[in-house]
Scaffold this motif. Sequence first.
Motif, PDB file in Angstrom:
ATOM      1  N   PRO A   1       0.696  -1.311   0.134  1.00 15.47           N
ATOM      2  CA  PRO A   1      -0.006   0.209   0.151  1.00 15.47           C
ATOM      3  C   PRO A   1       0.885   1.297  -0.090  1.00 15.47           C
ATOM      4  O   PRO A   1       0.226   2.101  -0.283  1.00 15.47           O
ATOM      5  N   TRP A   2       2.080   1.267   0.517  1.00 11.90           N
ATOM      6  CA  TRP A   2       2.895   2.483   0.596  1.00 11.90           C
ATOM      7  C   TRP A   2       3.834   2.672  -0.605  1.00 11.90           C
ATOM      8  O   TRP A   2       4.520   3.567  -0.458  1.00 11.90           O
ATOM      9  N   THR A   3       3.900   1.786  -1.581  1.00 14.22           N
ATOM     10  CA  THR A   3       4.655   2.046  -2.492  1.00 14.22           C
ATOM     11  C   THR A   3       3.913   1.558  -3.930  1.00 14.22           C
ATOM     12  O   THR A   3       3.035   0.600  -3.965  1.00 14.22           O
ATOM     13  N   PRO A   4       4.196   2.341  -5.292  1.00 12.31           N
ATOM     14  CA  PRO A   4       3.700   1.894  -6.547  1.00 12.31           C
ATOM     15  C   PRO A   4       4.252   0.541  -7.061  1.00 12.31           C
ATOM     16  O   PRO A   4       3.850   0.108  -7.986  1.00 12.31           O
ATOM     17  N   VAL A   5       5.468   0.038  -6.348  1.00 10.89           N
ATOM     18  CA  VAL A   5       6.071  -1.066  -6.881  1.00 10.89           C
ATOM     19  C   VAL A   5       5.657  -2.436  -6.012  1.00 10.89           C
ATOM     20  O   VAL A   5       5.857  -2.397  -4.982  1.00 10.89           O
ATOM     21  N   PRO A   6       4.874  -3.333  -6.643  1.00 15.21           N
ATOM     22  CA  PRO A   6       4.497  -4.456  -5.893  1.00 15.21           C
ATOM     23  C   PRO A   6       5.741  -5.519  -5.719  1.00 15.21           C
ATOM     24  O   PRO A   6       6.704  -5.466  -6.544  1.00 15.21           O
ATOM     25  N   ILE A   7       5.616  -6.451  -4.650  1.00 18.68           N
ATOM     26  CA  ILE A   7       6.396  -7.442  -4.889  1.00 18.68           C
ATOM     27  C   ILE A   7       5.883  -8.449  -5.869  1.00 18.68           C
ATOM     28  O   ILE A   7       4.785  -8.967  -5.883  1.00 18.68           O
ATOM     29  N   THR A   8       7.124  -8.971  -6.587  1.00 19.70           N
ATOM     30  CA  THR A   8       6.445 -10.344  -7.628  1.00 19.70           C
ATOM     31  C   THR A   8       7.427 -11.253  -7.626  1.00 19.70           C
ATOM     32  O   THR A   8       8.750 -11.115  -6.824  1.00 19.70           O
ATOM     33  N   GLY A   9       7.463 -12.209  -8.422  1.00 19.56           N
ATOM     34  CA  GLY A   9       8.142 -13.217  -8.562  1.00 19.56           C
ATOM     35  C   GLY A   9       9.259 -13.211  -9.665  1.00 19.56           C
ATOM     36  O   GLY A   9      10.080 -13.862 -10.061  1.00 19.56           O
ATOM     37  N   GLN A  10       9.144 -11.916 -10.310  1.00 15.35           N
ATOM     38  CA  GLN A  10      10.050 -11.548 -11.550  1.00 15.35           C
ATOM     39  C   GLN A  10      11.497 -11.543 -11.284  1.00 15.35           C
ATOM     40  O   GLN A  10      12.168 -12.313 -11.847  1.00 15.35           O
ATOM     41  N   THR A  11      12.112 -11.104 -10.156  1.00 11.90           N
ATOM     42  CA  THR A  11      13.356 -11.314  -9.912  1.00 11.90           C
ATOM     43  C   THR A  11      13.960 -12.634  -9.379  1.00 11.90           C
ATOM     44  O   THR A  11      14.870 -12.991  -9.756  1.00 11.90           O
ATOM     45  N   PHE A  12      12.953 -13.499  -8.934  1.00 10.86           N
ATOM     46  CA  PHE A  12      13.279 -14.894  -8.611  1.00 10.86           C
ATOM     47  C   PHE A  12      13.364 -15.584 -10.054  1.00 10.86           C
ATOM     48  O   PHE A  12      14.596 -16.061 -10.181  1.00 10.86           O
ATOM     49  N   GLY A  13      12.504 -15.219 -11.118  1.00 12.42           N
ATOM     50  CA  GLY A  13      12.663 -15.833 -12.291  1.00 12.42           C
ATOM     51  C   GLY A  13      13.913 -15.278 -13.160  1.00 12.42           C
ATOM     52  O   GLY A  13      14.590 -16.260 -13.761  1.00 12.42           O
ATOM     53  N   VAL A  14      14.209 -14.030 -12.965  1.00 16.80           N
ATOM     54  CA  VAL A  14      15.378 -13.610 -13.892  1.00 16.80           C
ATOM     55  C   VAL A  14      16.684 -14.172 -13.081  1.00 16.80           C
ATOM     56  O   VAL A  14      17.450 -14.705 -14.195  1.00 16.80           O
ATOM     57  N   LEU A  15      16.876 -14.373 -11.861  1.00 17.42           N
ATOM     58  CA  LEU A  15      18.013 -14.871 -11.380  1.00 17.42           C
ATOM     59  C   LEU A  15      18.296 -16.451 -11.559  1.00 17.42           C
ATOM     60  O   LEU A  15      19.480 -16.774 -11.978  1.00 17.42           O
ATOM     61  N   LEU A  16      17.162 -17.052 -11.510  1.00 17.50           N
ATOM     62  CA  LEU A  16      17.311 -18.427 -11.663  1.00 17.50           C
ATOM     63  C   LEU A  16      17.544 -19.012 -12.953  1.00 17.50           C
ATOM     64  O   LEU A  16      18.278 -19.648 -13.176  1.00 17.50           O
ATOM     65  N   ILE A  17      16.968 -18.276 -14.005  1.00 13.16           N
ATOM     66  CA  ILE A  17      17.185 -18.290 -15.318  1.00 13.16           C
ATOM     67  C   ILE A  17      18.785 -17.972 -15.551  1.00 13.16           C
ATOM     68  O   ILE A  17      19.148 -18.590 -16.584  1.00 13.16           O
ATOM     69  N   ALA A  18      19.253 -17.040 -15.071  1.00 10.36           N
ATOM     70  CA  ALA A  18      20.455 -16.568 -15.495  1.00 10.36           C
ATOM     71  C   ALA A  18      21.376 -17.638 -14.870  1.00 10.36           C
ATOM     72  O   ALA A  18      22.345 -18.088 -15.402  1.00 10.36           O
ATOM     73  N   VAL A  19      21.160 -18.466 -13.760  1.00  9.00           N
ATOM     74  CA  VAL A  19      22.040 -19.495 -13.123  1.00  9.00           C
ATOM     75  C   VAL A  19      21.901 -20.688 -14.065  1.00  9.00           C
ATOM     76  O   VAL A  19      22.817 -21.422 -14.328  1.00  9.00           O
ATOM     77  N   LEU A  20      20.695 -21.013 -14.539  1.00  5.91           N
ATOM     78  CA  LEU A  20      20.570 -22.311 -15.435  1.00  5.91           C
ATOM     79  C   LEU A  20      20.876 -21.967 -16.849  1.00  5.91           C
ATOM     80  O   LEU A  20      21.445 -23.075 -17.250  1.00  5.91           O
ATOM     81  N   LEU A  21      20.782 -20.939 -17.362  1.00  7.73           N
ATOM     82  CA  LEU A  21      21.121 -20.779 -18.862  1.00  7.73           C
ATOM     83  C   LEU A  21      22.350 -20.062 -19.235  1.00  7.73           C
ATOM     84  O   LEU A  21      23.074 -19.939 -20.129  1.00  7.73           O
ATOM     85  N   GLY A  22      23.064 -19.295 -18.254  1.00  9.72           N
ATOM     86  CA  GLY A  22      24.102 -18.840 -18.449  1.00  9.72           C
ATOM     87  C   GLY A  22      23.978 -17.333 -18.838  1.00  9.72           C
ATOM     88  O   GLY A  22      22.671 -16.848 -19.182  1.00  9.72           O
ATOM     89  N   SER A  23      25.033 -16.765 -19.504  1.00  8.52           N
ATOM     90  CA  SER A  23      24.733 -15.306 -20.036  1.00  8.52           C
ATOM     91  C   SER A  23      24.156 -14.874 -21.061  1.00  8.52           C
ATOM     92  O   SER A  23      23.059 -14.080 -20.872  1.00  8.52           O
TER      93      SER A  23
END
Length: 202
Positions: A50-72
């Motif tokens: 409620p106090w910020t226009p930025v929600p918590i999402t699972g996107q950063t989890f997905g971004v970093l997991l994909i980076a670890v799994l797939l490489g650069s």
Amino acid sequence: MSQTSSQTPLQPTVLADQIFAGEGLLRDAIRVAVANILLILCAHIIIPLPWTPVPITGQTFGVLLIAVLLGSRRSALVMLMYLAEGISGLPVLAPIGLSGVFHFFGPTAGYLLSYPVAAFITGWLVERGAGRTILRLLGVLIAGGVIILASGCAWLAVPMHFGWSRAFVAGVAPFLPGDAMKTILIIAAVRGIDLARRDSRG
């Protein structure tokens, strides 16, 4: 005088190559497509604050997991595809606030635009052995997370006119506990996949 190389053949350096072994454009296309679907699913995990226009999402989890799994390169390609899909109006971005291309003019744009860079750097470090121990993997994931949060904070502070103090309160501080949990989950997932792969090989 001929010379023989004493080097052994290079082994796959990221888990995606070890789980779904083999080379070729088709196999890489399948890896990228599966990762793209994973990222879209993660984006639809949302907890509004409620106090910020930025929600918590699972996107950063997905971004970093994909980076670890797939490489650069492949993980950066996944992120670029994902952003292109979002710009085109496909329902791939977090279903909150602005829609389509307008996401890239709103408060979450800084985070979104950082994904290719964060994925590439994280994946690049993993390719060079930074994921071989838990502590090294932890350091790599923290670095990737810092890139995303710093970009998001800078976007809020300057283009969105929040100022740096308010941007930190709205765009960084609320997400630190969740990012710590995501980091733990990624490490657990990567280690679990690695152990399952080794067990399946006997």
